[in-house]
Motif scaffolding. Structure first.
Motif, PDB file in Angstrom:
ATOM      1  N   UNK A  30       0.571  -0.951   0.123  1.00 23.09           N
ATOM      2  CA  UNK A  30      -0.336  -0.105   0.295  1.00 23.09           C
ATOM      3  C   UNK A  30       0.685   0.852   0.000  1.00 23.09           C
ATOM      4  N   UNK A  31       0.470   1.974  -1.131  1.00 26.86           N
ATOM      5  CA  UNK A  31       1.541   3.466  -1.082  1.00 26.86           C
ATOM      6  C   UNK A  31       1.665   3.809   0.099  1.00 26.86           C
ATOM      7  N   UNK A  32       0.583   4.484   0.647  1.00 27.18           N
ATOM      8  CA  UNK A  32       0.433   4.901   2.371  1.00 27.18           C
ATOM      9  C   UNK A  32       0.640   4.345   3.211  1.00 27.18           C
ATOM     10  N   UNK A  33       0.885   3.357   2.880  1.00 26.54           N
ATOM     11  CA  UNK A  33       1.598   2.665   4.609  1.00 26.54           C
ATOM     12  C   UNK A  33       3.258   2.367   4.176  1.00 26.54           C
ATOM     13  N   UNK A  34       3.471   2.373   2.734  1.00 26.47           N
ATOM     14  CA  UNK A  34       4.469   2.018   2.950  1.00 26.47           C
ATOM     15  C   UNK A  34       5.337   3.686   3.088  1.00 26.47           C
ATOM     16  N   UNK A  35       4.642   4.726   2.788  1.00 28.32           N
ATOM     17  CA  UNK A  35       5.807   6.011   2.609  1.00 28.32           C
ATOM     18  C   UNK A  35       5.677   6.634   3.944  1.00 28.32           C
ATOM     19  N   UNK A  36       4.884   5.820   5.159  1.00 25.87           N
ATOM     20  CA  UNK A  36       4.939   6.127   6.263  1.00 25.87           C
ATOM     21  C   UNK A  36       5.612   4.464   7.430  1.00 25.87           C
ATOM     22  N   UNK A  37       5.791   4.254   6.757  1.00 23.56           N
ATOM     23  CA  UNK A  37       6.987   3.409   7.269  1.00 23.56           C
ATOM     24  C   UNK A  37       8.565   3.767   6.218  1.00 23.56           C
ATOM     25  N   UNK A  38       8.385   4.658   5.030  1.00 29.52           N
ATOM     26  CA  UNK A  38       9.738   5.359   5.136  1.00 29.52           C
ATOM     27  C   UNK A  38      10.231   6.340   5.596  1.00 29.52           C
ATOM     28  N   UNK A  39       9.086   7.149   5.971  1.00 29.62           N
ATOM     29  CA  UNK A  39       9.627   7.929   7.229  1.00 29.62           C
ATOM     30  C   UNK A  39      10.006   7.645   8.237  1.00 29.62           C
TER      31      UNK A  39
END
Length: 124
Positions: free
Chosen positions: A22-31
């Motif tokens: 999921x792009x949202x959870x992936x992005x939050x994880x990268x942050x």
């Protein structure tokens, strides 16, 4: 014991896969990996144009029983999510974590709208 460990690892792999899918959870994880706190809902408050857009979509969802309007709204939400996903990807590639954080906050709003839409489309 081996079966227990196997089940534990399988569970972790599934969770990791879902997070990265999921792009949202992936992005939050990268942050998180970069030590950046995710934005709070109020961080988008400065962008009044964005908030107006969200309010308008929310009103459409609240008022509408019309299938065509729901389909139109669903398409709009998908297009916005795709645009934001491209923008957040570009921000991460540039190393602009602040921009990524702001875009992910906006993506959260659209994820919430998508959930509302799904609930609206489910037969009651």
């Amino acid at each position: 014991k081996e079966q227990y460990y196997s089940e534990q690892h399988s569970s972790l792999i599934n969770k990791a896969y879902q997070t990265l899918l999921n792009p949202l959870s992936r992005g939050l994880y990268l942050l998180e990996l970069n030590g950046v706190e995710p934005a709070q809902e109020t961080d988008c408050d400065a962008d009044s144009e964005f908030l107006m857009e969200i309010m308008e979509i929310n009103e459409k969802l609240a008022e509408s029983k019309n299938e065509d309007i729901l389909e139109e709204t669903e398409t709009l939400i998908k297009v916005k999510q795709e645009e934001l996903t491209k923008e957040v990807t570009a921000a991460f590639e540039r190393g602009d974590l602040q921009e990524a954080k702001e875009l992910l906050a906006k993506m959260k709003y659209f994820a919430n709208l998508e959930d509302k839409l799904k609930n609206k489309k489910m037969p009651s």
